[in-house]
Design a protein around this motif. Structure first.
Motif, PDB file in Angstrom:
ATOM      1  N   UNK A  10       0.792  -1.220   0.000  1.00 44.86           N
ATOM      2  CA  UNK A  10       0.000   0.000   0.000  1.00 44.86           C
ATOM      3  C   UNK A  10       0.824   1.269   0.000  1.00 44.86           C
ATOM      4  N   UNK A  11       2.136   1.109   0.156  1.00 42.72           N
ATOM      5  CA  UNK A  11       2.969   2.303   0.123  1.00 42.72           C
ATOM      6  C   UNK A  11       3.104   2.774  -1.322  1.00 42.72           C
ATOM      7  N   UNK A  12       3.117   4.090  -1.523  1.00 41.77           N
ATOM      8  CA  UNK A  12       3.339   4.592  -2.877  1.00 41.77           C
ATOM      9  C   UNK A  12       4.258   5.798  -2.791  1.00 41.77           C
ATOM     10  N   UNK A  13       4.806   6.162  -3.933  1.00 41.12           N
ATOM     11  CA  UNK A  13       5.697   7.312  -3.978  1.00 41.12           C
ATOM     12  C   UNK A  13       4.996   8.545  -3.427  1.00 41.12           C
ATOM     13  N   UNK A  16       4.779   8.493   0.322  1.00 40.54           N
ATOM     14  CA  UNK A  16       6.066   8.785   0.955  1.00 40.54           C
ATOM     15  C   UNK A  16       6.352  10.274   0.932  1.00 40.54           C
ATOM     16  N   UNK A  68       3.066  12.788  -8.002  1.00 40.51           N
ATOM     17  CA  UNK A  68       3.930  12.129  -7.022  1.00 40.51           C
ATOM     18  C   UNK A  68       4.118  13.013  -5.797  1.00 40.51           C
TER      19      UNK A  68
ATOM     20  N   UNK B 327       5.364   4.953 -10.590  1.00 42.26           N
ATOM     21  CA  UNK B 327       6.321   6.016 -10.854  1.00 42.26           C
ATOM     22  C   UNK B 327       7.647   5.346 -11.190  1.00 42.26           C
ATOM     23  N   UNK B 330      12.240   5.231  -7.181  1.00 41.37           N
ATOM     24  CA  UNK B 330      12.719   6.412  -6.464  1.00 41.37           C
ATOM     25  C   UNK B 330      13.909   6.073  -5.571  1.00 41.37           C
ATOM     26  N   UNK B 334      13.902  -0.011  -0.376  1.00 45.33           N
ATOM     27  CA  UNK B 334      13.064  -0.936   0.390  1.00 45.33           C
ATOM     28  C   UNK B 334      13.162  -2.356  -0.152  1.00 45.33           C
ATOM     29  N   UNK B 363       7.311   1.182  -3.400  1.00 48.59           N
ATOM     30  CA  UNK B 363       6.326   2.265  -3.500  1.00 48.59           C
ATOM     31  C   UNK B 363       6.099   2.716  -4.939  1.00 48.59           C
ATOM     32  N   UNK B 364       7.011   2.379  -5.827  1.00 46.81           N
ATOM     33  CA  UNK B 364       6.867   2.801  -7.211  1.00 46.81           C
ATOM     34  C   UNK B 364       6.200   1.734  -8.057  1.00 46.81           C
ATOM     35  N   UNK B 369      -2.617  -0.340  -5.342  1.00 52.14           N
ATOM     36  CA  UNK B 369      -3.677  -1.254  -4.958  1.00 52.14           C
ATOM     37  C   UNK B 369      -4.807  -0.500  -4.261  1.00 52.14           C
ATOM     38  N   UNK B 374      -4.850  -3.451   0.641  1.00 51.14           N
ATOM     39  CA  UNK B 374      -3.740  -3.073   1.499  1.00 51.14           C
ATOM     40  C   UNK B 374      -3.886  -3.659   2.893  1.00 51.14           C
TER      41      UNK B 374
END
Ligand code: SF4
Ligand code: SF4
Lengths: 277, 376
Positions: A10-13, A16, A68, B327, B330, B334, B363-364, B369, B374
């Protein structure tokens, strides 16, 4: 459906970047408290300028970087790194330079230099007369002569704690950075190590400028070295008269050196692996 | 937020009581490896009767129900593709054949017809590892988040596990026999206590239950020389249980299937050859894209009416997802922090387990989702 894995953390740029921006909010609020509406205007203008620049560049390049949310961080930092005495147009100008150079050097992920630091460094020639000379005093609560973001170390610490809570604080950079700053200050004549450690600029460099994942090295070794290098150099520069400018110049130098080193190391490792096969 | 650098959390390992699938009229027994049928169309069969002999890998097939052989026809398989299959008409009487009698040597492994999840014969894995085996690791940890078939096998079939384990210990003479249990599997740990093995607790994090990682972490635990490659054999406890049951007279004609979705899961005890659609129905699973296997490494279920075959132990129902562009990378690192093989995925070098943990935390990633997805 595309490919495995079919679930995601579930983390996304964007998330963050949003977190990084939230971590800057205490310092921004402090800036408004200490410096009044002028600081608020600087912050708003910088964020708006960053967003507008990114929007126009997105139109031009066809990439979609506005969403972003990096512009939030870039905009906020662009203002926070400037002193209150800077002209009102300085913050938005720095933000425009920051975003433009980021886009021109490949956009998010590809850019070598921390955008906000670069925008601030570009303004250095304009701000030299206002540069910070004195590195002593009571720093912990409010230090009113430097950049608006460095005014309160306490509020920066709150932000850093938030970063740590969200697993976004690069410990491997921040801790060596602070140690190196302290030791360098201890070696420099007439410099009070505790004062340097409690100076908001040190914390901004250690926890916020280095929290940009794109321009900070990825491997553990490189991260530690990066922290040591940036901490030492920024302390020397800021003590000898550049203040916040010293921190951003040190950051940019480290960005360049370590990105180059990382690229070369990756090439070598790739070649070595290919030869083994 | 989760401490992402410790791997993917394993949501639920606690066993739910299994539900028995209602009697199915038609049972489809695929013969994907060119097995020779031992019965002809129209023949009566009883439950547990040997109905086909293996050719490629000599594993026999046993009839899961009693009835008559209705046809020998080409049928579609759940994972895609099709092959010749025996089709049984269930008479509902459940007439049992004589209990299976296995020889007390290596042939028992082949005759039992037990396959590991994924389809490899248990006998093949054991015979390959047999000479000079140092450590036998039986894993009661499920390979993927959401599922609980391994946990259930140990909790519910402790007797069969004991029988299977005793046989394997006798045949293989490993220096050590370890049983890997997840840190949260308290019931399984209790069930394992009386067994003839050392119980080891492993953090319940995906992908730590991967055989290679278990072999690395457990195989070398006590001080001493690290074992040579191939000295460690990792078997899932469900296969040991199925083999133990075969030693006790019941061939592998039923299998527990874990059906999992975001909010829940069910454990269905189904005969081999039952259509997967019936299993999904019995599990009262919600609608959604279907996966064979777990949410991390599963593959799309191509044909929901395909039969249950050895090797299918889990099904997933995915939540609907919203696609978005990701994206560019970055450089957050991770993926490297989570990688169990200490790879740097962006370099693309080093041995990869294809566990997907790096993509799980990225994260990219190429899609965002939905929130449902999540919250595991
Ligand atoms: S690089 Fe391979 S082994 Fe490492 S986390 Fe990704 S899929 Fe797993
Ligand atoms: S691939 Fe993803 S997880 Fe790895 S460094 Fe890039 S953005 Fe981060």
């Amino acid at each position: 459906m595309n490919t495995a894995p079919y679930i995601h953390c579930g983390q996304s740029t964007a998330l963050q970047m949003l977190d990084a921006a939230i971590a800057l909010l205490p310092a921004a609020a402090g800036a408004v408290w200490f410096f009044g509406l002028r600081a608020a205007a600087m912050l708003l203008l910088a964020v708006a300028a960053a967003a507008a620049t990114q929007f126009l560049w997105d139109r031009f390049t066809g990439r979609q970087e506005l969403r972003t949310l990096t512009v939030l961080v870039t905009g906020l930092l662009s203002a926070l790194l400037l002193p209150a005495r800077a002209a009102l147009w300085a913050a938005p100008l720095g933000a425009v330079i920051a975003v433009s150079v980021k886009v021109l050097t490949g956009g998010i992920g590809q850019n070598w230099w921390n955008p906000a630091a670069l925008g601030r460094a570009a303004l250095l020639p304009l701000l030299c007369p206002l540069a910070l000379k004195d590195c002593q005093g009571t720093f912990l609560m409010a230090y009113l002569d430097g950049a608006i973001g460095e005014a309160s170390t306490l509020l920066l610490l709150v932000g850093a704690a938030y970063l740590a809570m969200r697993h976004l604080l690069p410990w491997a950079v921040a801790v060596p950075y602070l140690c190196a700053s302290f030791l360098t200050a201890a070696v420099l004549p007439h410099c009070d190590p505790m004062a340097v450690l409690c100076w908001g600029g040190t914390l901004l460099g250690a926890c916020f400028l280095s929290a940009d994942p794109v321009t900070t090295p990825m491997g553990l070794t490189f991260r530690v070295l990066y922290g040591v290098f940036t901490g030492a150099v920024s302390t020397v520069f800021s003590f000898y008269g550049w203040g916040m400018g010293g921190v951003v110049v040190a950051t940019l130098a480290a960005n360049t050196a370590f990105r180059a080193a990382e690229t070369i190391a990756a090439r070598l490792q790739n070649t070595a692996e290919l030869e083994q096969v | 937020m989760l401490p992402w650098n410790r791997g993917v959390p394993m949501g639920r390992a606690v066993t739910t009581p299994p539900t028995s699938l209602p009697q199915q009229e038609r049972i489809i027994l695929p013969l994907p490896r060119g097995e020779t049928p031992l019965v002809r169309v129209g023949d009566p069969v009883s439950r547990g009767q040997r109905v086909a002999d293996g050719n490629g890998d000599p594993l026999p097939i046993y009839a899961p129900v009693s009835g008559t052989v209705a046809a020998l026809d080409t049928m579609e398989l759940a994972a895609g593709g099709s092959c010749l299959a025996l089709i049984l008409q269930n008479d509902g009487l459940d007439t049992a054949a004589d209990p299976l009698e296995l020889p007390d040597d290596e042939d028992a492994l082949w005759d039992s017809g037990v396959r590991l999840p994924g389809g490899r014969p248990l006998a093949q894995a054991v015979t390959q590892a047999a000479p000079g085996l140092d450590t036998l690791i039986v894993s009661a940890m499920d390979r993927e988040p959401w599922h609980c078939t391994e946990d259930a096998a140990l909790c519910l079939d402790a007797d069969a596990v004991a029988a299977g384990l005793a046989f394997l210990n006798r045949q293989l003479h490993p220096r050590r026999t370890l049983l890997a249990v997840g840190a949260g599997q308290h019931q399984a740990a209790q069930a394992a206590a009386p067994l003839d093995c050392t119980v080891m607790t492993v953090p319940q994090r995906y992908p730590l239950a991967h055989p290679q990682l278990l072999a690395e972490s457990l195989g070398r635990l006590p001080p001493g020389q690290p074992p040579q490659e191939g000295d460690v054999l990792v078997l899932p406890v469900s296969a040991v249980a199925a083999f133990g049951a075969a030693l006790q007279g019941t061939p592998p004609i039923r299998q527990r299937v874990s059906v999992a979705w975001r909010r829940g899961h069910a454990l269905i005890d189904a005969p081999m050859g039952a259509p997967l659609s019936a299993i999904l129905e019995a599990a009262a699973a919600p609608d959604g894209p279907l996966l064979l296997g777990g949410p991390m490494t599963g593959s799309p279920l191509r044909h929901a009416d395909g039969p249950l075959v050895p090797g299918i132990t889990s099904l997933c129902v995915l939540p609907p997802r919203r696609h978005r562009n990701g994206t560019p990378c970055i450089r957050c690192g991770r993926c490297a922090a989570v990688c169990p093989m200490d790879r740097q995925p962006w370099l693309g070098i080093g041995h990869c387990l294809h566990c997907g943990a790096c993509r799980y935390v990225c994260p990219a990633a190429g899609y965002t989702p939905s929130k449902e997805e999540v919250l595991l």
